[in-house]
Scaffold this active site. Structure first.
Site, PDB file in Angstrom:
ATOM      1  N   PHE A 188      -1.152  -1.835  -3.085  1.00 25.11           N
ATOM      2  CA  PHE A 188      -0.052  -1.150  -2.409  1.00 25.11           C
ATOM      3  C   PHE A 188       1.057  -2.051  -1.873  1.00 25.11           C
ATOM      4  O   PHE A 188       2.223  -1.820  -2.063  1.00 25.11           O
ATOM      5  CB  PHE A 188      -0.695  -0.455  -1.216  1.00 25.11           C
ATOM      6  CG  PHE A 188      -0.193   0.916  -0.982  1.00 25.11           C
ATOM      7  CD1 PHE A 188       0.286   1.258   0.263  1.00 25.11           C
ATOM      8  CD2 PHE A 188      -0.207   1.848  -1.994  1.00 25.11           C
ATOM      9  CE1 PHE A 188       0.754   2.524   0.504  1.00 25.11           C
ATOM     10  CE2 PHE A 188       0.253   3.114  -1.766  1.00 25.11           C
ATOM     11  CZ  PHE A 188       0.744   3.462  -0.512  1.00 25.11           C
ATOM     12  N   PRO A 245      -3.078  -1.032  -8.634  1.00 22.37           N
ATOM     13  CA  PRO A 245      -2.304  -2.110  -8.007  1.00 22.37           C
ATOM     14  C   PRO A 245      -2.375  -2.068  -6.481  1.00 22.37           C
ATOM     15  O   PRO A 245      -2.486  -1.011  -5.876  1.00 22.37           O
ATOM     16  CB  PRO A 245      -0.882  -1.874  -8.497  1.00 22.37           C
ATOM     17  CG  PRO A 245      -0.850  -0.495  -9.021  1.00 22.37           C
ATOM     18  CD  PRO A 245      -2.229  -0.107  -9.384  1.00 22.37           C
ATOM     19  N   HIS A 257      -7.956   6.943   5.160  1.00 19.47           N
ATOM     20  CA  HIS A 257      -6.682   7.491   4.693  1.00 19.47           C
ATOM     21  C   HIS A 257      -6.843   8.701   3.778  1.00 19.47           C
ATOM     22  O   HIS A 257      -5.941   9.053   3.048  1.00 19.47           O
ATOM     23  CB  HIS A 257      -5.863   6.399   3.987  1.00 19.47           C
ATOM     24  CG  HIS A 257      -5.428   5.303   4.902  1.00 19.47           C
ATOM     25  ND1 HIS A 257      -4.935   4.102   4.455  1.00 19.47           N
ATOM     26  CD2 HIS A 257      -5.422   5.216   6.260  1.00 19.47           C
ATOM     27  CE1 HIS A 257      -4.644   3.324   5.497  1.00 19.47           C
ATOM     28  NE2 HIS A 257      -4.934   3.977   6.592  1.00 19.47           N
TER      29      HIS A 257
END
Ligand code: ZN
Length: 243
Positions: free
Chosen positions: A31, A29, A119
């Site tokens: 974020f 999904p 990230h």
């Protein structure tokens, strides 16, 4: 869409920036979207941003891992046609780098080699005490807080809120963007910095944004496609070689 094909055909240094939307067709999904992680969950009094922060991790590692393991890790997710297409375009010498905000490792799994992870990655984990590295399984299989054989707490190599992005990744990303003749932005609303501000470093011919929703940079783009990623990549980019 013919326009996109032509742009790709004419380009020799394509750099791709991907966000959460890239992995949505893989079942991960988005974020921040309305139906995504940020509007669900049982931690109603604590925001996901708070849980996914460095200080929360230090203070409540068990709560952090409970959330992280259930909401951030999708062990069975597989690369989708989008990831695969980008890997093919890299092999053809078109795509020179994929800069991603995603931590799922799906670009590499699809076969992309030059992947810059802004990230971090769920696949890399390390002991905070001795630095020993661990794979995803050591995290997933642990019921409470994953610990190293030395006793130290294992931390995912994922950039948490309050933490700085890896300097080397930023440097590398900007180096590629400055060289790019086509910048392809996929599945990100371009609201998260510094990734969003990377666009300002682009000096090439064509900026293309493929995202379901609008982005603050749509007016700067040469082409904006507000369709689902699968439609675009399956029906169009894969046929580039047939032209
Ligand atoms: Zn250790």
């Amino acid at each position: 869409m013919i326009k996109l094909k032509k742009m790709i055909t004419k380009s020799n240094y394509i750099v791709v920036m991907t966000g959460a939307g890239m992995s949505v067709p893989s079942g991960i999904p988005d974020f921040r979207s309305s139906s995504g992680l940020y509007n669900t969950g049982d931690n109603k009094n604590i925001s996901p941003e708070e849980i996914l922060s460095h200080s929360f991790f230090v203070q409540y590692p068990e709560k952090f891992y409970k959330f992280y393991n259930t909401k951030m890790i999708y062990q069975n997710a597989l690369p989708n046609i989008g990831h695969k297409t980008l890997a093919i375009l890299e092999k053809e010498g078109k795509v020179k780098a994929v800069i991603t905000q995603n931590i799922d490792g799906l670009h590499q799994e699809a076969g992309s080699n030059e992947v810059i992870e802004l990230h971090g990655s769920i696949h890399r984990n390390y002991c905070q005490k001795c630095g020993k590295t661990y794979g995803l399984k050591s995290i997933i299989n642990e019921k409470k807080v994953p610990k190293c054989i030395c006793g130290g707490i294992i931390k995912p190599d994922v950039v948490l809120y309050e933490e700085a992005l890896p300097a080397e990744a930023i440097e590398n990303a900007l180096m590629h963007i400055q060289k790019a003749d086509l910048l392809l932005v996929i599945g990100t609303s371009l609201l998260v910095h510094p990734a969003a501000s990377f666009i300002h470093y682009f000096r090439g011919n064509n900026l293309v944004i493929i995202n379901k929703g609008k982005t603050p940079y749509d007016n700067f783009a040469d082409l904006v496609i507000n369709e689902s990623l699968e439609t675009i990549l399956t029906e169009n980019l894969l046929k580039v070689e047939d032209m």
